[in-house]
Design a protein around this motif. Structure first.
Motif, PDB file in Angstrom:
ATOM      1  N   LEU A 127      -0.975  -4.967   4.235  1.00 16.77           N
ATOM      2  CA  LEU A 127      -0.344  -5.456   3.335  1.00 16.77           C
ATOM      3  C   LEU A 127      -0.691  -7.126   3.161  1.00 16.77           C
ATOM      4  O   LEU A 127      -0.191  -7.873   2.366  1.00 16.77           O
ATOM      5  CB  LEU A 127       1.133  -5.394   4.017  1.00 16.77           C
ATOM      6  N   ALA A 152      11.289  -7.328   0.657  1.00 16.62           N
ATOM      7  CA  ALA A 152       9.844  -7.291   0.532  1.00 16.62           C
ATOM      8  C   ALA A 152       9.210  -8.529   1.294  1.00 16.62           C
ATOM      9  O   ALA A 152       9.393  -9.352   0.809  1.00 16.62           O
ATOM     10  CB  ALA A 152       9.468  -7.092  -0.879  1.00 16.62           C
ATOM     11  N   PRO A 153       8.523  -8.181   2.455  1.00 17.06           N
ATOM     12  CA  PRO A 153       7.800  -9.375   3.185  1.00 17.06           C
ATOM     13  C   PRO A 153       6.579  -9.846   2.179  1.00 17.06           C
ATOM     14  O   PRO A 153       6.082  -9.084   1.431  1.00 17.06           O
ATOM     15  CB  PRO A 153       7.097  -8.518   4.412  1.00 17.06           C
ATOM     16  N   GLU A 177      10.914 -11.259  -0.785  1.00 12.04           N
ATOM     17  CA  GLU A 177      11.455 -11.283  -1.927  1.00 12.04           C
ATOM     18  C   GLU A 177      12.894 -10.560  -1.481  1.00 12.04           C
ATOM     19  O   GLU A 177      12.680  -9.359  -1.149  1.00 12.04           O
ATOM     20  CB  GLU A 177      10.757 -10.606  -2.700  1.00 12.04           C
ATOM     21  N   LEU A 190      15.640  -8.036  -2.102  1.00 13.29           N
ATOM     22  CA  LEU A 190      16.089  -7.047  -3.110  1.00 13.29           C
ATOM     23  C   LEU A 190      17.413  -6.658  -2.826  1.00 13.29           C
ATOM     24  O   LEU A 190      18.407  -6.612  -3.905  1.00 13.29           O
ATOM     25  CB  LEU A 190      15.230  -5.931  -2.872  1.00 13.29           C
ATOM     26  N   PRO A 199      17.745   1.933 -10.633  1.00 11.89           N
ATOM     27  CA  PRO A 199      16.683   1.714 -11.343  1.00 11.89           C
ATOM     28  C   PRO A 199      15.353   1.540 -10.672  1.00 11.89           C
ATOM     29  O   PRO A 199      15.227   1.213  -9.472  1.00 11.89           O
ATOM     30  CB  PRO A 199      17.017   0.466 -12.023  1.00 11.89           C
ATOM     31  N   ASN A 200      14.137   1.542 -11.433  1.00 16.17           N
ATOM     32  CA  ASN A 200      12.732   1.424 -10.679  1.00 16.17           C
ATOM     33  C   ASN A 200      12.958   0.000 -10.264  1.00 16.17           C
ATOM     34  O   ASN A 200      13.134  -1.192 -10.870  1.00 16.17           O
ATOM     35  CB  ASN A 200      11.926   1.422 -11.916  1.00 16.17           C
ATOM     36  N   GLY A 201      12.290  -0.344  -9.029  1.00 20.25           N
ATOM     37  CA  GLY A 201      11.945  -1.437  -8.391  1.00 20.25           C
ATOM     38  C   GLY A 201      12.964  -1.960  -7.830  1.00 20.25           C
ATOM     39  O   GLY A 201      12.987  -3.241  -7.262  1.00 20.25           O
ATOM     40  N   VAL A 202      14.440  -1.261  -7.650  1.00 19.29           N
ATOM     41  CA  VAL A 202      15.572  -1.923  -7.218  1.00 19.29           C
ATOM     42  C   VAL A 202      15.380  -1.832  -5.587  1.00 19.29           C
ATOM     43  O   VAL A 202      16.183  -2.822  -4.919  1.00 19.29           O
ATOM     44  CB  VAL A 202      16.623  -0.957  -7.642  1.00 19.29           C
ATOM     45  N   GLY A 203      14.749  -1.151  -5.090  1.00 21.12           N
ATOM     46  CA  GLY A 203      14.422  -1.259  -3.838  1.00 21.12           C
ATOM     47  C   GLY A 203      14.928  -0.032  -2.932  1.00 21.12           C
ATOM     48  O   GLY A 203      15.364  -0.132  -1.619  1.00 21.12           O
ATOM     49  N   THR A 224      12.824   2.513  -2.192  1.00 20.09           N
ATOM     50  CA  THR A 224      11.881   3.097  -1.211  1.00 20.09           C
ATOM     51  C   THR A 224      11.873   2.013  -0.109  1.00 20.09           C
ATOM     52  O   THR A 224      11.499   2.333   1.150  1.00 20.09           O
ATOM     53  CB  THR A 224      10.416   3.043  -1.922  1.00 20.09           C
ATOM     54  N   SER A 225      12.305   0.819  -0.615  1.00 19.75           N
ATOM     55  CA  SER A 225      12.233  -0.302   0.542  1.00 19.75           C
ATOM     56  C   SER A 225      13.143   0.015   1.702  1.00 19.75           C
ATOM     57  O   SER A 225      12.939  -0.368   2.867  1.00 19.75           O
ATOM     58  CB  SER A 225      12.640  -1.718  -0.153  1.00 19.75           C
ATOM     59  N   ARG A 276      11.427   2.156   3.915  1.00 14.95           N
ATOM     60  CA  ARG A 276      10.385   1.291   4.740  1.00 14.95           C
ATOM     61  C   ARG A 276      11.002   0.537   5.880  1.00 14.95           C
ATOM     62  O   ARG A 276      10.529   0.633   7.206  1.00 14.95           O
ATOM     63  CB  ARG A 276       9.760   0.315   3.776  1.00 14.95           C
ATOM     64  N   HIS A 291      15.550   9.901  -8.709  1.00 12.13           N
ATOM     65  CA  HIS A 291      15.878   9.756  -9.986  1.00 12.13           C
ATOM     66  C   HIS A 291      16.534  11.131 -10.598  1.00 12.13           C
ATOM     67  O   HIS A 291      16.887  11.281 -11.794  1.00 12.13           O
ATOM     68  CB  HIS A 291      14.711   9.553 -10.853  1.00 12.13           C
TER      69      HIS A 291
HETATM   70  N1  LIG Z   1       3.736  -3.409  -0.276  1.00  7.62           N
HETATM   71  C1  LIG Z   1       4.737  -4.274  -1.054  1.00  7.62           C
HETATM   72  N2  LIG Z   1       4.903  -5.705  -0.788  1.00  7.62           N
HETATM   73  C2  LIG Z   1       5.773  -6.430  -1.278  1.00  7.62           C
HETATM   74  N3  LIG Z   1       6.542  -6.038  -2.263  1.00  7.62           N
HETATM   75  C3  LIG Z   1       6.584  -4.888  -2.538  1.00  7.62           C
HETATM   76  C4  LIG Z   1       5.847  -3.997  -1.785  1.00  7.62           C
HETATM   77  N4  LIG Z   1       6.084  -2.791  -2.475  1.00  7.62           N
HETATM   78  C5  LIG Z   1       7.129  -2.935  -3.249  1.00  7.62           C
HETATM   79  N5  LIG Z   1       7.458  -4.357  -3.069  1.00  7.62           N
HETATM   80  C6  LIG Z   1       8.441  -4.800  -4.134  1.00  7.62           C
HETATM   81  O1  LIG Z   1       9.726  -4.170  -3.725  1.00  7.62           O
HETATM   82  C7  LIG Z   1      10.394  -3.962  -5.097  1.00  7.62           C
HETATM   83  C8  LIG Z   1      11.082  -2.468  -4.769  1.00  7.62           C
HETATM   84  O2  LIG Z   1      10.256  -1.746  -4.544  1.00  7.62           O
HETATM   85  P1  LIG Z   1      10.697  -0.256  -4.097  1.00  7.62           P
HETATM   86  O3  LIG Z   1       9.391   0.520  -4.066  1.00  7.62           O
HETATM   87  O4  LIG Z   1      11.521  -0.354  -3.115  1.00  7.62           O
HETATM   88  O5  LIG Z   1      11.061   0.323  -5.520  1.00  7.62           O
HETATM   89  P2  LIG Z   1      12.129   1.591  -5.747  1.00  7.62           P
HETATM   90  O6  LIG Z   1      13.418   1.250  -6.139  1.00  7.62           O
HETATM   91  O7  LIG Z   1      11.738   2.491  -5.004  1.00  7.62           O
HETATM   92  O8  LIG Z   1      11.335   1.877  -7.307  1.00  7.62           O
HETATM   93  P3  LIG Z   1      10.941   3.319  -7.874  1.00  7.62           P
HETATM   94  O9  LIG Z   1      11.935   4.062  -8.569  1.00  7.62           O
HETATM   95  O10 LIG Z   1      10.288   2.890  -9.035  1.00  7.62           O
HETATM   96  O11 LIG Z   1      10.206   4.009  -6.771  1.00  7.62           O
HETATM   97  C9  LIG Z   1       9.333  -3.820  -5.950  1.00  7.62           C
HETATM   98  O12 LIG Z   1       9.757  -4.426  -7.150  1.00  7.62           O
HETATM   99  C10 LIG Z   1       8.318  -4.652  -5.587  1.00  7.62           C
HETATM  100  O13 LIG Z   1       8.476  -5.814  -6.515  1.00  7.62           O
END
Ligand SMILES: Nc1ncnc2c1ncn2[C@@H]1O[C@H](COP(=O)(O)OP(=O)(O)OP(=O)(O)O)[C@@H](O)[C@H]1O
Length: 843
Positions: A253, A553-554, A566, A568, A587-591, A593-594, A597, A737
Motif C-alpha cells: 500500500l 482508507a489509509p 480518507e 468513508l 453504492p460502489n466505493g462507499v466503503g 469492502t473497507s 479490511r 450488490h
Molecule cells: N488500497 C486503498 N488505499 C486507499 N484507498 C482505498 C484503497 N482501496 C480502496 N480505497 C478507497 O476506499 C473507497 C472504498 O472502497 P471499497 O473497496 O470499500 O468500496 P466498496 O464499497 O466495496 O465498492 P464496490 O462496491 O465497488 O466494491 C474507494 O472509493 C477508494 O477510494
C-alpha cells in the motif's frame, strides 16, 4: 598480525641434485613439472581426450536420468511431503528443495520476535533529507544491516571470512615470491647460468600451483561469503515481510516506504512507485543480492590491495631506501586526494539505478500478473508505452553514469598507471644512477655478495624484481583507489536494503512518522494520521463487534501528510452474534469492502473498539472477490496433505465438499489430487470462486465475511452454497450488490453517502422496481437503528417470519423485471405490424 616474507627463495636440495649429470637433472625437473601439471589439471592422467568426452556425456546422461526419474508428484515424494511438512513444535519446518533430481532437506528456523525487537533500535526510519554517500549515516546503516547479514562472530560467515583472509594473505606472499623469482630467472639468463635458469623455471611452476589455487579459492570464498550474507538477509526479510502483521500488504500500500534523498527530486515519486505497484521484488531480490556481492567483494577489494601495498612498500623500501619510501608515501597521498576530487556521487547513482530498475521491473510484473485483462482490453500498446518510458528513464540514467565514469576513469588510469609508473621508474633509477644511492642499496644487504663481473646481472635482477613489485603496487593501488568507487556504490545498495529493513521494522511495530494537522483542513474534519491510531482491537471473542469505528482508507507518505486518511464512514456500530446473517449493501466505493479490511486488520482501527474471533477454523474466515489460489496441488488448497492427515480429514470428505460447490469433476479433469498447477490460470472465474467456498466449507469457521465472493457464480449454485454454509452453522456477513441474496440473511446493513439524499447506485434503489415501495415493503418490517442520512449507514433487522413471503416476492420481482425488459421489443413489433396492416413500407 605480522607477516614474515622470505626475501630469498629456498633452493632445491643441492647435495643430491648436484651429484647428478645436467641431463639427468633436467629429466627429473621435467618429470616433476609434468606430475605437478597432471595434478593441477582436472584430467585423469590415464584418460585421453575422447575418454574424457565420453565420461562427460555419461555424467550428463546420469544427471538427466535422475532428474526425470524423480518427478515431483510421485507417491514417494508425496510420502516425504507428509513426513517433512509437518511443522516442528519448535516452530521450525523442513522444506524440500528439489535439486538435480534429488530432494534436499532445508531446515528453516523462524527468526524470533525477540531478535526483531532487539534490532528495532538499530533501524530508525530514514530521514528523507539525508544525503546518500560514504558518510557517517552510511556507516551506521551498514553496521545495522551487518547485524543481520553477519549475525555471529563464531558463525559460518566468520569462518569463511577467516579462510578468505588466509588466502588473501597467501596470495600476497606468493606475489612477492613470484616477483623475486622473476628477477632471479632474468639474472641467471643474463649471466648465462643455465642450471640456475632451469632451477628457476622449476620453482616458477612449483609456485604456479599454489598461486592458481589461491586465486580460485579467493573468488570461491568471496562468492560463498556473499551467498551466506544473502541467505541470512533473505530469511530475515521473509520472516518480517510475510508475517501475521500483514507487512507485505501494508508495504504494497506504500505505507512504510521512506523516500531517501536521491528520490527527493521534483516530480520523482521515488520508492513509493515500486511499493504502490505492490512490489518489494527489486528490494528483496536484486538490491539484497547486489549489496551482498558488493560487500563480500569490498573486503577483498580493500583488504587485499591494502595488505599488498603494505607488503610491497616494505619490500621496495628495503631496495629504495628512506628517500624512495618517502616519495612513495607522498605519491599515495597525492593520488588519493586527486581521485577523491574526481569521484562523482557513485552511491546516489547506484541507489537511483536500483530504484529505476525496480520501477521497470514493477511494470513488467504487472503485465505478467494481469496479462489476461490487458489482452482483453488490447492494452499491449499502452503497457508497452509505460514500459518503454520506464526503460528509457533507466537507460538514460545508466548512460549518465557511464558518462560520469569517463573523466573519473581517465583520471584514475592516468594517476595510477602512468603517473605511478613514471614515479616508479624515477625511484628505481636512484640506486643505479646515483652512486650514493647505489651504496645504500648494497648496504641493505639483500645482494651484498655481488662480485664485480656479476654486477650487471645483479642490477638486472634488482630492476626486474623492483619493476614487478612496482607494477603489483600500481595494481594494488589502482584496486584500492577503485574500491573508493565500490564503497560509494555499496553506500547506495546499503541505503536500499536499509530502507527496506527499517520500513518493515516500522510496519511491524506500527511506527509511522508523525504529521502535523494540515492548516487547510476544516475545523470539523477529523485528521487521520497513521501515527495516531488508538482504536482497541480484541481478537478471541465469539462475536463480531464494531463500536464507534471510523471507516478510513489509509494514506501513507506525502499524501498521508497532506490530508491524512480518507474518511468513508464517520462511526460504525455493528454487532453480529451467531446466527445473525448480515447483508451489507451500498453504492460502489462507499466503503463496504473497507469494513472487511478493518475486520481483517488490513487497515488500522483509528478509534473505537473492534472485537472478533480468531482467524481460521472455528473463528472467522474472509473470502474476497478475487479468490486466492496458491501454487500447489489441488489438495493443498484447503490444507497441505500433512495438515489434513494430522486432523483426520479424508479424501472422501474433500470430494463431498467439492460436490456442494458443484466441482466434483475437478480432480478427474485435472489429473488427481496431487497435480500441481498454477490454478489461477487453470480455473474459470466461477470455478475459482467456488473453490473459495469449498475452502470455507472445509474449515467451517463460526463467521464468514463474504465479499462479492460469488459474483461470478450462477444464481442457482450460489443459493445452494449459501444454504449449505448456513446449515454448517456459519454466520454470514455478506457484501454484495445482489438483492437476491437478501433472503439468506436476517439483517441488512445499508451504506450510503449522508450528504446525498438520492443514493444513486445501490441495487436495492437503482432499478425502478427496487426503489419502489414494493422493495421497501420487502425489507420491512424493520428495526431501524440509525437513519441512513445521518450517519451514512443503517442497520435493519428483517422479519424472519416473512422469509417465505420474501422469496415469493423476489421471484415475482425477477419475473416482472424480465417482462419489462421485453417491452421495448414488443412495442417495436407492434409498430411494424401496424405499418404492414396500413400497407406502408417497412424498413
Ligand atoms: N488500497 C486503498 N488505499 C486507499 N484507498 C482505498 C484503497 N482501496 C480502496 N480505497 C478507497 O476506499 C473507497 C472504498 O472502497 P471499497 O473497496 O470499500 O468500496 P466498496 O464499497 O466495496 O465498492 P464496490 O462496491 O465497488 O466494491 C474507494 O472509493 C477508494 O477510494
Amino acid at each position: 598480525m605480522t607477516v614474515t616474507i622470505p626475501t630469498t627463495l629456498p633452493s632445491l636440495p643441492k647435495s643430491t641434485l648436484s651429484n647428478l649429470s645436467a641431463k639427468r637433472r633436467q629429466a627429473i625437473i621435467v618429470v616433476l613439472i609434468s606430475a605437478i601439471l597432471a595434478r593441477s589439471v582436472p584430467l585423469n592422467a590415464s584418460a585421453t581426450v575422447r575418454g574424457w568426452k565420453e565420461d562427460r556425456t555419461a555424467r550428463r546422461a546420469e544427471r538427466k536420468r535422475r532428474e526425470t526419474e524423480t518427478p515431483l508428484n510421485t507417491p514417494a515424494l508425496e510420502k516425504k511431503l507428509v513426513d517433512l511438512y509437518i511443522p516442528d513444535p519448535s516452530g521450525s519446518r523442513t522444506l524440500l528443495v528439489p535439486h538435480l533430481g534429488r530432494i534436499s532437506k532445508v531446515r528453516i528456523t523462524p527468526t524470533s520476535s525477540e531478535l526483531y525487537q532487539s534490532h528495532l533500535a538499530s533501524f530508525p526510519p530514514l530521514d528523507p533529507t539525508e544525503k546518500l554517500g560514504v558518510n557517517k549515516k552510511f556507516w551506521k546503516m551498514l553496521v545495522a544491516v551487518l547485524r543481520v547479514a553477519f549475525p555471529s562472530k563464531t558463525g559460518k560467515e566468520a569462518f569463511l571470512l577467516v579462510l578468505h583472509t588466509f588466502f588473501l594473505l597467501s596470495r600476497t606472499v606468493l606475489s612477492v615470491m613470484v616477483a623475486r623469482l622473476d628477477g632471479r630467472i632474468v639474472r641467471d639468463l643474463v649471466s648465462a647460468n643455465g642450471a640456475g635458469f632451469i632451477r628457476g623455471l622449476g620453482w616458477w611452476f612449483a609456485l604456479a600451483i599454489p598461486s592458481t589455487y589461491t586465486n580460485s579459492m579467493i573468488r570461491y570464498l568471496e562468492r560463498k561469503l556473499a551467498l551466506a550474507f544473502r541467505t541470512n538477509l533473505t530469511r530475515y526479510i521473509h520472516d518480517l515481510y510475510l508475517n501475521d502483521n500483514l507487512n507485505y500488504y501494508k508495504f504494497g500500500l506504500g505505507l512504510g516506504v521512506p523516500v531517501p534523498a536521491e528520490q527527493k527530486k521534483p516530480g520523482v515519486a521515488g520508492g513509493a512507485n515500486e511499493a504502490s505497484a505492490g512490489t518489494a521484488d527489486q528490494f528483496i531480490t536484486t538490491d539484497v543480492a547486489k549489496f551482498c556481492d558488493s560487500l563480500a567483494a569490498l573486503y577483498g577489494n580493500i583488504g587485499k590491495p591494502a595488505l599488498d601495498m603494505l607488503i610491497f612498500t616494505s619490500q621496495l623500501a628495503a631496495s629504495l631506501g628512506p628517500l624512495g619510501t618517502l616519495g612513495l608515501f607522498t605519491n599515495y597521498a597525492f593520488t588519493a586526494w586527486v581521485l577523491k576530487k574526481a569521484t562523482p556521487a557513485f552511491g546516489r547513482m547506484a541507489a537511483t539505478e536500483a530504484r529505476l530498475e525496480g520501477e521497470y521491473r514493477a511494470g513488467l510484473g504487472r503485465i505478467g500478473r494481469d496479462g489476461e485483462e490487458v489482452a482483453f482490453y488490447n492494452g499491449g500498446k499502452r503497457e508497452k508505452g509505460i514500459l518503454l518510458a520506464a526503460y528509457e528513464k533507466l537507460a538514460k540514467h545508466v548512460h549518465s553514469v557511464f558518462k560520469a565514469r569517463i573523466p573519473y576513469g581517465m583520471t584514475e588510469d592516468f594517476t595510477i598507471k602512468y603517473f605511478w609508473s613514471a614515479c616508479g621508474y624515477c625511484l628505481m633509477s636512484l640506486p643505479i644512477l646515483f652512486p650514493a644511492a647505489s651504496k645504500a642499496l648494497q648496504a641493505t644487504g639483500t645482494h651484498a655478495r655481488t662480485e664485480a663481473h656479476h654486477e650487471v646481472a645483479e642490477r638486472t635482477e634488482s630492476y626486474v624484481s623492483n619493476r614487478r613489485l612496482l607494477l603489483s603496487l600500481a595494481d594494488a593501488g589502482g584496486r584500492l583507489m577503485y574500491s573508493g568507487k565500490d564503497l560509494a556504490e555499496l553506500s547506495g545498495y546499503t541505503s536500499r536494503v536499509y530502507a527496506l529493513l527499517s520500513s518493515l521494522h516500522a510496519l511491524n511495530n506500527n511506527i509511522y512518522p508523525e504529521n502535523p494537522r494540515p492548516a487547510a483542513l476544516e475545523e470539523d474534519q477529523p485528521f487521520y494520521d497513521l501515527s495516531n491510531v488508538h482504536g482497541r482491537v480484541i481478537i478471541g471473542p465469539k462475536h463480531l463487534l464494531l463500536r464507534g469505528i471510523p471507516v478510513v482508507a489509509p494514506a501513507g507518505g506525502a499524501a498521508g501528510a497532506e490530508r491524512g486518511g480518507e474518511e468513508l464512514l464517520n462511526s460504525l456500530d455493528l454487532r453480529v452474534e451467531q446466527g445473525e446473517h448480515t447483508l451489507i449493501t451500498g453504492p460502489n466505493g462507499v466503503g463496504k469492502t473497507s469494513i472487511a479490511r478493518i475486520v481483517a486488520r488490513l487497515w488500522p482501527t483509528w478509534s473505537g473498539l473492534m472485537e472478533r474471533p480468531i482467524h481460521g477454523e472455528g473463528g472467522i474466515f474472509f473470502l474476497p472477490q478475487r479468490p486466492y489460489l496458491s501454487i500447489g496441488s489441488l489438495r493443498d488448497h484447503p490444507h497441505t496433505y500433512a495438515e489434513m492427515k494430522s486432523r483426520g480429514r479424508t479424501d472422501a470428505e474433500l470430494m463431498s465438499i467439492l460436490g456442494h460447490v458443484h466441482l466434483e469433476y475437478l480432480p478427474k479433469r485435472e489429473g488427481g489430487w496431487e497435480t500441481r498447477k498454477e490454478w489461477k490460470d487453470v480455473l474459470s472465474g466461477g470455478e475459482k470462486q467456488r473453490m473459495g467456498m469449498a475452502r470455507l466449507f472445509y474449515h467451517r469457521p463460526s463467521y464468514a465475511i463474504l465479499d462479492e465472493c460469488t459474483s461470478a457464480v450462477s444464481s442457482d449454485v450460489e443459493g445452494l452454497m449459501y444454504e449449505h454454509a448456513k446449515n454448517l452453522g456459519i454466520t454470514l456477513v455478506t457484501i454484495s450488490h445482489r438483492p437476491s441474496l437478501l433472503k439468506y440473511h436476517n439483517r441488512h446493513l445499508r451504506l450510503g453517502d449522508p450528504t446525498q439524499h438520492n443514493i444513486p447506485s445501490t441495487p436495492l434503489t437503482r432499478t425502478p422496481l427496487a426503489s419502489s415501495t414494493s422493495l421497501t415493503n420487502l425489507t420491512a418490517p424493520q428495526t431501524p437503528s440509525t437513519p441512513l442520512a445521518a450517519h451514512g449507514w443503517q442497520l435493519t433487522t428483517l422479519n424472519s417470519t416473512s422469509a417465505e413471503e420474501k422469496k415469493e416476492l423476489e421471484h415475482e420481482i425477477a419475473e416482472i423485471e424480465r417482462q419489462l425488459g421485453e417491452v421495448e421489443g414488443w412495442e417495436k413489433r407492434l409498430e411494424v405490424i401496424g405499418k404492414e396492416l396500413r400497407g406502408e413500407k417497412v424498413n
